[in-house]
Design a protein around this motif. Structure first.
Motif, PDB file in Angstrom:
ATOM      1  N   ASP A  78       0.835  -1.193   0.000  1.00 41.58           N
ATOM      2  CA  ASP A  78       0.000   0.000   0.000  1.00 41.58           C
ATOM      3  C   ASP A  78       0.873   1.248   0.000  1.00 41.58           C
ATOM      4  OD1 ASP A  78      -2.189   1.598   0.094  1.00 41.58           O
ATOM      5  OD2 ASP A  78      -2.513   1.393   2.246  1.00 41.58           O
ATOM      6  N   LYS A  79       0.676   2.117  -0.991  1.00 44.27           N
ATOM      7  CA  LYS A  79       1.337   3.412  -1.046  1.00 44.27           C
ATOM      8  C   LYS A  79       0.250   4.465  -1.074  1.00 44.27           C
ATOM      9  CE  LYS A  79       5.522   1.826  -1.143  1.00 44.27           C
ATOM     10  NZ  LYS A  79       6.407   2.060   0.004  1.00 44.27           N
ATOM     11  N   PRO A  80      -0.306   4.789   0.095  1.00 43.97           N
ATOM     12  CA  PRO A  80      -1.556   5.535   0.100  1.00 43.97           C
ATOM     13  C   PRO A  80      -1.363   7.028  -0.050  1.00 43.97           C
ATOM     14  CG  PRO A  80      -0.882   5.061   2.334  1.00 43.97           C
ATOM     15  CD  PRO A  80       0.150   4.431   1.443  1.00 43.97           C
ATOM     16  N   ASN A  81      -2.454   7.683  -0.418  1.00 45.35           N
ATOM     17  CA  ASN A  81      -2.587   9.119  -0.260  1.00 45.35           C
ATOM     18  C   ASN A  81      -3.219   9.335   1.113  1.00 45.35           C
ATOM     19  OD1 ASN A  81      -1.660   9.264  -2.848  1.00 45.35           O
ATOM     20  ND2 ASN A  81      -3.562   9.977  -3.748  1.00 45.35           N
ATOM     21  N   VAL A  82      -2.550  10.101   1.955  1.00 50.38           N
ATOM     22  CA  VAL A  82      -3.003  10.285   3.325  1.00 50.38           C
ATOM     23  C   VAL A  82      -3.352  11.750   3.538  1.00 50.38           C
ATOM     24  CG1 VAL A  82      -2.456   9.993   5.763  1.00 50.38           C
ATOM     25  CG2 VAL A  82      -1.481   8.429   4.065  1.00 50.38           C
ATOM     26  N   ASP A  83      -4.538  12.005   4.069  1.00 45.66           N
ATOM     27  CA  ASP A  83      -4.976  13.356   4.390  1.00 45.66           C
ATOM     28  C   ASP A  83      -4.880  13.560   5.901  1.00 45.66           C
ATOM     29  OD1 ASP A  83      -7.726  13.353   1.985  1.00 45.66           O
ATOM     30  OD2 ASP A  83      -5.571  13.594   1.712  1.00 45.66           O
ATOM     31  N   PHE A  84      -4.310  14.698   6.290  1.00 48.84           N
ATOM     32  CA  PHE A  84      -4.171  15.036   7.704  1.00 48.84           C
ATOM     33  C   PHE A  84      -5.037  16.264   7.999  1.00 48.84           C
ATOM     34  CE2 PHE A  84      -0.347  12.772   6.564  1.00 48.84           C
ATOM     35  CZ  PHE A  84      -0.121  11.927   7.640  1.00 48.84           C
ATOM     36  N   TYR A  85      -5.748  16.218   9.149  1.00 48.14           N
ATOM     37  CA  TYR A  85      -6.654  17.296   9.535  1.00 48.14           C
ATOM     38  C   TYR A  85      -6.249  17.824  10.905  1.00 48.14           C
ATOM     39  CZ  TYR A  85      -9.480  14.994   5.935  1.00 48.14           C
ATOM     40  OH  TYR A  85      -9.916  14.427   4.770  1.00 48.14           O
ATOM     41  N   SER A 139       5.781  16.251  13.658  1.00 49.39           N
ATOM     42  CA  SER A 139       5.912  14.894  14.201  1.00 49.39           C
ATOM     43  C   SER A 139       4.697  14.033  13.875  1.00 49.39           C
ATOM     44  CB  SER A 139       6.130  14.946  15.712  1.00 49.39           C
ATOM     45  OG  SER A 139       5.052  15.601  16.362  1.00 49.39           O
ATOM     46  N   LEU A 140       3.522  14.631  13.868  1.00 45.40           N
ATOM     47  CA  LEU A 140       2.307  13.860  13.582  1.00 45.40           C
ATOM     48  C   LEU A 140       2.312  13.307  12.162  1.00 45.40           C
ATOM     49  CD1 LEU A 140      -0.354  16.157  15.305  1.00 45.40           C
ATOM     50  CD2 LEU A 140       0.452  13.918  16.090  1.00 45.40           C
ATOM     51  N   ILE A 141       2.942  14.032  11.244  1.00 48.30           N
ATOM     52  CA  ILE A 141       2.976  13.578   9.850  1.00 48.30           C
ATOM     53  C   ILE A 141       4.181  12.678   9.588  1.00 48.30           C
ATOM     54  CG2 ILE A 141       3.218  14.341   7.449  1.00 48.30           C
ATOM     55  CD1 ILE A 141       1.579  16.801   8.192  1.00 48.30           C
ATOM     56  N   THR A 142       5.363  13.087  10.047  1.00 49.39           N
ATOM     57  CA  THR A 142       6.569  12.296   9.756  1.00 49.39           C
ATOM     58  C   THR A 142       6.542  10.942  10.445  1.00 49.39           C
ATOM     59  OG1 THR A 142       7.763  13.426  11.550  1.00 49.39           O
ATOM     60  CG2 THR A 142       7.982  14.334   9.321  1.00 49.39           C
ATOM     61  N   ASP A 143       5.952  10.860  11.623  1.00 43.01           N
ATOM     62  CA  ASP A 143       5.873   9.570  12.306  1.00 43.01           C
ATOM     63  C   ASP A 143       5.102   8.549  11.475  1.00 43.01           C
ATOM     64  OD1 ASP A 143       7.291  10.589  14.401  1.00 43.01           O
ATOM     65  OD2 ASP A 143       5.610  10.735  15.792  1.00 43.01           O
ATOM     66  N   GLN A 144       4.176   9.017  10.671  1.00 45.51           N
ATOM     67  CA  GLN A 144       3.360   8.110   9.873  1.00 45.51           C
ATOM     68  C   GLN A 144       3.922   7.876   8.477  1.00 45.51           C
ATOM     69  OE1 GLN A 144      -0.814   8.852  10.107  1.00 45.51           O
ATOM     70  NE2 GLN A 144      -1.328   7.633   8.308  1.00 45.51           N
ATOM     71  N   ILE A 261       6.933  20.805   7.672  1.00 42.20           N
ATOM     72  CA  ILE A 261       6.882  19.405   8.135  1.00 42.20           C
ATOM     73  C   ILE A 261       8.281  18.834   8.301  1.00 42.20           C
ATOM     74  CG2 ILE A 261       6.088  17.076   7.553  1.00 42.20           C
ATOM     75  CD1 ILE A 261       3.819  18.460   5.934  1.00 42.20           C
ATOM     76  N   CYS A 262       9.154  19.083   7.349  1.00 46.25           N
ATOM     77  CA  CYS A 262      10.480  18.457   7.358  1.00 46.25           C
ATOM     78  C   CYS A 262      11.506  19.233   8.177  1.00 46.25           C
ATOM     79  CB  CYS A 262      10.976  18.284   5.923  1.00 46.25           C
ATOM     80  SG  CYS A 262      10.014  17.072   4.976  1.00 46.25           S
ATOM     81  N   ILE A 302      -3.911  18.888   5.116  1.00 44.16           N
ATOM     82  CA  ILE A 302      -2.700  18.609   4.332  1.00 44.16           C
ATOM     83  C   ILE A 302      -2.886  17.264   3.655  1.00 44.16           C
ATOM     84  CG2 ILE A 302      -0.202  18.280   4.374  1.00 44.16           C
ATOM     85  CD1 ILE A 302      -0.089  19.989   6.878  1.00 44.16           C
ATOM     86  N   GLN A 303      -2.913  17.277   2.329  1.00 44.04           N
ATOM     87  CA  GLN A 303      -3.064  16.051   1.541  1.00 44.04           C
ATOM     88  C   GLN A 303      -1.688  15.612   1.058  1.00 44.04           C
ATOM     89  OE1 GLN A 303      -5.904  17.505  -1.419  1.00 44.04           O
ATOM     90  NE2 GLN A 303      -7.557  16.497  -0.331  1.00 44.04           N
ATOM     91  N   THR A 304      -1.310  14.383   1.389  1.00 47.31           N
ATOM     92  CA  THR A 304       0.023  13.883   1.062  1.00 47.31           C
ATOM     93  C   THR A 304      -0.064  12.627   0.211  1.00 47.31           C
ATOM     94  OG1 THR A 304       0.219  12.436   3.011  1.00 47.31           O
ATOM     95  CG2 THR A 304       0.872  14.755   3.265  1.00 47.31           C
ATOM     96  N   GLU A 305       1.039  12.336  -0.433  1.00 46.78           N
ATOM     97  CA  GLU A 305       1.175  11.100  -1.216  1.00 46.78           C
ATOM     98  C   GLU A 305       2.491  10.442  -0.847  1.00 46.78           C
ATOM     99  OE1 GLU A 305       1.823   9.615  -5.841  1.00 46.78           O
ATOM    100  OE2 GLU A 305       1.285  11.687  -5.402  1.00 46.78           O
ATOM    101  N   LYS A 306       2.418   9.202  -0.390  1.00 49.58           N
ATOM    102  CA  LYS A 306       3.613   8.455  -0.002  1.00 49.58           C
ATOM    103  C   LYS A 306       4.423   8.119  -1.236  1.00 49.58           C
ATOM    104  CE  LYS A 306       5.600   6.185   3.581  1.00 49.58           C
ATOM    105  NZ  LYS A 306       6.943   6.085   2.986  1.00 49.58           N
TER     106      LYS A 306
END
Length: 344
Positions: A78-85, A139-144, A261-262, A302-306
């Protein structure tokens, strides 16, 4: 006489018997000879002769019964698109610092129920600027999203970053095109705090390092060195009006958010001001992170793509659609998704 006769006959019988035995003996010898002849004629097998030509193909056989279904294959990686709120009060998040500062010489911080941004054409001293920063997102985004062996920048793309604010009202004295204007702070700028930030100071004690009113040493973003990154609020046609338009979408530069984020230290937030016709007086008021109505507080999506490690050098083939080419429904879709999640 009779006895003589009998003897002669017996003699004949004996002769016949002798002859018979001789015949039998000859027959036996003959048969033995034939057997010997047959045995002597049985030699080694000869070599296989050449194959004959192929015969014509036979008629096709009847269809056999269907085989049993095979087993399910293994799931792909799984290489998901992950949305963070991020919204204060949602799933324990409480990292939004927001307030507004007023060029009125007052010492009181303005971190109440709403944030007000305004301007008066020809009277800069009447301006109100908003301050916003979403802490703790790194941290909430990079940890995932960041795996072992990856750096942050090669782990994911930011496909879209949007702040949604609920506008409680706006005013204008003349028809005007009103714009939100963003100034993105860099990592060497002052850190402001909502409970103490005022026009002359980010913390109520020390002066802003680069000038009153929350100025930056060097704004970052698409228009480096300026706070000219802008989003149209709307073309206001009704003068002297007061309206309650509801949710407004404010897209952020993806490169700025990726850096937040980075490099967590670079996230000093942004300053928000209002601009329009210099002859106009206008203001916009929106709900703050301290508003009693939790559902109407500002939201950062924030909409991300792995990124697949094996394809990290490849160009992003799922580049987000340009904001200006989106329909209103597409621009508001992340907000609607969030509200639906909250109602589940």
């Amino acid at each position: 006489m009779n006895g003589h006769f009998i003897n002669r006959n017996l003699k004949k019988a004996l002769i016949i018997n002798k002859n018979t035995m001789k015949a039998i003996k000859l027959v036996s010898l003959a048969m033995l000879g034939m057997a010997m002849t047959l045995v002597s004629c049985t030699g080694d097998d000869g070599e296989r002769g050449p194959a004959g030509p192929a015969g014509p193909a036979g008629a096709q056989g009847a269809q056999g019964p269907a085989g049993a279904d095979g087993q399910n294959g293994m799931d792909g990686e799984d290489k998901p698109n992950v949305d963070f709120y991020f919204q204060d009060g949602f799933k324990g998040y409480s990292g939004l610092e927001d307030s507004f500062i007023v060029d009125d010489g007052g010492a009181a911080a303005k971190n109440g129920q709403t944030v007000i941004i305004s301007y008066e054409g020809g009277n800069p001293g009447a301006e109100r600027f908003g301050l916003m920063r979403f802490d703790g997102i790194s941290s909430l985004i990079t940890d995932q999203l960041v795996d072992v062996g990856q750096t942050c920048d090669e782990a994911f793309y930011v496909n879209q970053a949007i702040v949604y604010v609920y506008v409680d009202g706006y005013t204008t004295t003349t028809p005007d095109d009103l714009y939100f204007r963003f100034g993105f702070y860099n990592d060497s700028d002052d850190m402001f705090f909502e409970g103490t930030a005022i026009w002359p100071s980010p913390d109520g004690i020390n002066p802003w390092s680069f000038g009153s009113g929350g100025n930056s040493g060097s704004w970052v973003g698409p228009f480096a060195g300026t706070d000219e990154y802008s989003v149209l609020f709307g073309s206001v046609l009704n003068a002297s009006s007061s309206n309650r338009p509801g949710w407004v979408a404010l897209p952020l530069p993806k490169s700025v958010v990726q850096t937040w984020i980075c490099n967590e230290n670079s996230n000093k937030g942004f300053r928000l001001r209002l601009s329009g016709n210099n002859a106009n007086k206008a203001s916009i008021e929106f709900m703050s992170s301290d508003n009693d109505n939790l559902d109407l507080r500002p939201i950062l999506v924030i909409q991300t793509e792995k990124i697949d490690l094996g394809a990290k050098n490849m160009v992003n083939n799922t580049k987000a659609k340009d904001w200006d080419n989106m329909t209103y429904e597409e621009q508001m879709a992340p907000l609607f998704n969030f509200l639906e999640i909250k109602n589940q």
